[in-house]
Write a protein that holds these residues in place. Structure first.
Motif: not given
Lengths: 347, 468
Positions: B47-51, B126-130, B87-89, B81-83
């Motif tokens: 959840i921390l990643i989402l935060f 999905f989260h990152t794209f949204q 995702l890349a990591f 780039s952060s998003n």
């Protein structure tokens, strides 16, 4: 609006109940046979069974060279030919499953005179409690839940039972090995199974040429993990056997807990007296707890000599012919009090 | 939390009940907490990643709106780039490492890649794209930056669609989350229909097909060509039922809360071309790529070769979005190639398009289905070797007797899906059911309930798209 919604819910409930009737008369028997055939066996045999024998692989496994390949339950039946001992058997079962099997017995119909239930000491250890076979056993128990059959079938699809992954179960097992303390009434160098096991793995046995005897080390470690524990009140198997005891008391069915033989000799020679101490202490705990009222514990722990164990590279309760016959004899002797007039010397 | 779990079936009514009982000013907090709980049922710490994503894009949105000129662009790039780095990591680190090592080995340089043993956070793509769509829209000036952190967090976290879409735009979901929704009977009935139908499609259709497909893909060389063909076609239905089922449940859950989210599927297997297929399959992703990549690359307002390249780039990136494996890239590339071939063909041969049920349209539909099914092989295969084995078995295993596995039930379930698709063509199941007379509608409910309760698969398969 709330009234309208509630009415719709009632309709849905009615549909589900109607479909339950359809399901029970169509696909349910096939589902039950496929997932829980022991339940079907209990239902089909209830009218004819005088005694139920609930067991696991110890009952059915034999050595290829055995002259007699009969089960323990069959040997027991030799002593009581006029009684029908019905065997309900499944591999890797334990108190938690037997407890559910009892619930399946229809108490409004004829009840058995006695129930013999396998009491396997190792089923109280962390390895068995958190075994990856548990998922399959739990799945088979879904149909014994007190809900309409159609709901139980849906629970099966939802996997609404103890459905941990193998990885989770392994983590739980390792956690127990690491954290549950070993208690001895005298000073003992290892606080947990994990410590004891590591010590054995790091310096257990050497071959004459000076190299590690890995076969022996691995086996000794198995014995430590298999028997290195103290049965405590909070062990889930205790809750299971308590429930079994309560059920039998409630319905006045005599209960015989068949405490299986273990390879005590081998445990002694491989690991030492400390492990044997724990085995006996646990046996005493169980006997003390359940030897009361209409329950008897048949103590077989030390009755089978080491050579009668089939698996010598693993900890199991699989006995060769003589071993099974010895246990059956012990059971039949204990049953004498209840069925003295039916007893016939078999061997 | 899985939609097809008892846990969720208890969670959902509780959330709906409490949601409507709470005054509007507290609802965002409640939705936030419920969504966190829903997500944390998987791997709590993720959840921390989402935060982190929420924090980055919330601040970026505000910064972009305030800034002007190049600073505006800078903030956008920082956000994107952060998003993408996140995702890349988690998703592509090992994939990149292995490929760099392979590339360097071609030049004689040895590189031992470090393999990270991390589980991909569920639904990260999905989260990152949204979230990225929000900052891009703010940058383009089409969306005002959200000042309320709670509402923005709910946009990224909203539990019905957080793990597998639809990938919503802030314009729609952000607004829907702010509006006060009152309990309305129509929302309940539509929501119930959608959830029931979605569960049926996932648990009864997809989960009954999955065991057969899995077995064949494990050892294709042991099956006859016919059995492999059947598995190839069945996978098309499995993935459709799986993802369509999920999206329908998501739609239904949102509707039960009074919130409308977009349709992600519109009977894709009734498409007559690959381009049409992509306008009906995973619509939220297709439109995302169209709006933020294809148009950025110049779209179709460029010369033919560049336009063709744009199409290929979009499809290949879309493939890579699905998974860190070259098989996904090939899957995307094949879609791109077929799509281009169809468009070139249409430029040369002018055929009048009609919506009617003509023989020609049926033929085109079958053609599209067969092509997409064959391309799915690369999507489903573990690796190229597996895909090769499947194709070899398809083409050459005619001499094998096969394993005699009974695939008829799976085919029957697939047929049920086609029939349903024909029935709801260009509409949606809840809408179509709403048109039925009450006794017929309830008869359909009874069939769905029976199918769901009695015929659903007894093995549980996680939603396929959760891994993306």
């Amino acid at each position: 609006m709330l009234k309208k919604v509630l009415i719709r819910f009632l309709w849905v409930g009615l549909i589900i109940l109607s479909l339950d009737v359809v399901y029970t008369h169509t696909l349910y028997p096939k589902d039950l046979e496929e997932k829980s055939k022991e339940v079907v066996e209990i239902w089909n045999s209830q009218d004819s069974a005088d005694i139920y024998y609930f067991g696991e692989s110890s009952n059915t496994t034999y050595r290829e060279t055995d002259s007699l390949k009969n089960r323990i339950s069959e040997f027991t039946n030799w002593f009581y030919p006029s009684l029908r001992i019905t065997n309900i058997n499944k591999f890797a079962t334990h108190g938690g499953v037997y407890r559910q099997w009892l619930k399946v017995i229809d108490t409004k119909k004829k009840l058995p005179h006695a129930i013999i239930i396998t009491l396997n000491l190792r089923s109280f250890n962390a390895g068995w409690i958190h075994s990856n076979l548990e998922t399959q056993l739990q799945e088979a128990m879904v149909f014994t839940q007190p809900f309409p059959n159609i709901v139980n079938r849906f629970f099966l699809s939802l996997q609404a039972f103890d459905n941990k992954t193998d990885k989770q179960r392994e983590e739980d097992m390792l956690r127990d090995y690491r954290t549950v303390p070993l208690v001895f009434p005298y000073p003992f160098p290892f606080k947990t199974v994990s410590e004891w096991d590591s010590h054995m793995a790091a310096g257990g046995y050497l071959k004459p040429d000076g190299s590690w005897d890995m076969d022996k080390i691995v086996l000794a470690c198995h014995f430590i993990k298999g028997y290195g524990f103290n049965i405590r009140q909070n062990n889930p198997r205790i809750a299971d056997f308590d429930a079994i005891y309560d059920w039998c008391s409630k319905f006045q069915v005599n209960l015989y807990l068949n405490l299986l033989a273990e390879n005590v000799q081998y445990a002694d020679s491989l690991v030492g007296k400390d492990l044997v101490f724990l085995m006996k202490q646990n046996r005493d705990f169980l006997v003390k707890r359940y030897q009361k009222g209409n329950c008897k514990v048949i103590d077989n722990l030390e009755v089978v000599p080491g050579r009668e164990f089939i698996d010598l590279e693993w900890t199991t309760e699989h006995y060769a012919c003589k071993g099974r016959m010895t246990i059956a004899k012990n059971i039949s002797d204990t049953l004498k009090k209840q069925f003295n007039n039916k007893y016939k010397k078999a061997y | 939390m899985l939609f097809n779990s008892l846990h969720f079936l208890i969670f959902l009514p509780l959330v709906i009940g409490l949601y409507y009982l709470l005054p509007q000013r507290f609802r965002w907090i409640f939705i936030f907490l419920a969504s966190c709980y829903f997500y944390m049922a998987f791997v709590p710490k993720y959840i921390l990643i989402l935060f982190l994503i929420i924090a980055i894009d919330y601040v970026s949105g505000l910064a972009i709106e305030k800034a002007s000129g190049t600073r505006r662009k800078l903030f956008l790039w920082l956000s994107l780039s952060s998003n993408i780095l996140l995702l890349a990591f988690f998703k592509y680190f090992n994939f990149l490492n292995v490929n760099v090592a392979d590339l360097l080995s071609l030049f004689g340089t040895e590189f031992h890649p470090v393999n990270l043993s991390i589980i991909l956070p569920i639904g990260l793509s999905f989260h990152t794209f949204q979230s990225m769509s929000y900052t891009i829209e703010v940058y383009r000036g089409k969306q005002q930056a959200e000042k309320h952190l709670g509402y923005f967090a709910n946009y990224v976290l909203f539990f019905p669609q957080m793990v597998a879409g639809p990938i919503e735009r802030y314009e729609n979901l952000g607004t829907e989350l702010k509006v006060e929704h009152h309990p309305v009977y129509k929302n309940f009935s539509d929501g119930f229909r959608l959830v029931l139908f979605g569960l049926f499609v996932k648990m009864t259709i997809a989960d009954n097909i999955a065991p057969y497909v899995n077995e064949v893909y494990k050892q294709p060389w042991t099956y006859s060509a016919l059995e492999v063909w059947v598995a190839v076609f069945l996978f098309s239905f499995q993935i459709y039922a799986d993802f369509y089922g999920y999206s329908t449940i998501a739609l239904g859950c949102a509707r039960l809360l009074g919130i409308k989210i977009m349709d992600n599927f519109k009977t894709p297997y009734l498409s007559r071309s690959i381009s049409e297929f992509w306008s009906r399959w995973h619509i939220s992703l297709s439109t995302w790529f169209r709006d933020y990549l294809y148009i950025t690359l110049g779209g179709n307002r460029v010369k033919l070769p560049r336009w063709s390249l744009n199409i290929m780039i979009v499809f290949m990136v879309s493939g890579l979005w699905h998974g860190a494996n070259w098989t996904f890239v090939v899957w995307g590339a094949l879609h791109g190639l077929v799509s281009l071939a169809e468009r070139y063909f249409n430029m040369i041969v002018k055929i009048e398009k009609t919506e009617s049920l003509s023989f020609w349209n049926v033929l085109l539909t079958v053609k599209t289905f067969v092509i997409t099914s064959l391309i799915w092989i690369f999507f489903r295969a573990e690796n190229f070797a597996n895909a090769k084995d499947m194709i070899k078995a398809l083409l050459f295993n005619y001499h094998l007797a096969g394993k005699g596995v009974n695939y008829i039930p799976a085919l029957v379930f697939s047929l049920a899906l086609i029939v349903t698709d024909v029935y709801v063509y260009n509409s949606r199941i809840d809408v179509r059911l709403g048109f039925l007379k009450t006794p017929y509608r309830w008869a359909v409910y009874a069939v769905l309930i029976f199918g769901l309760f009695v015929l659903s698969g007894t093995q549980k398969f996680a939603f396929i798209y959760f891994q993306f």
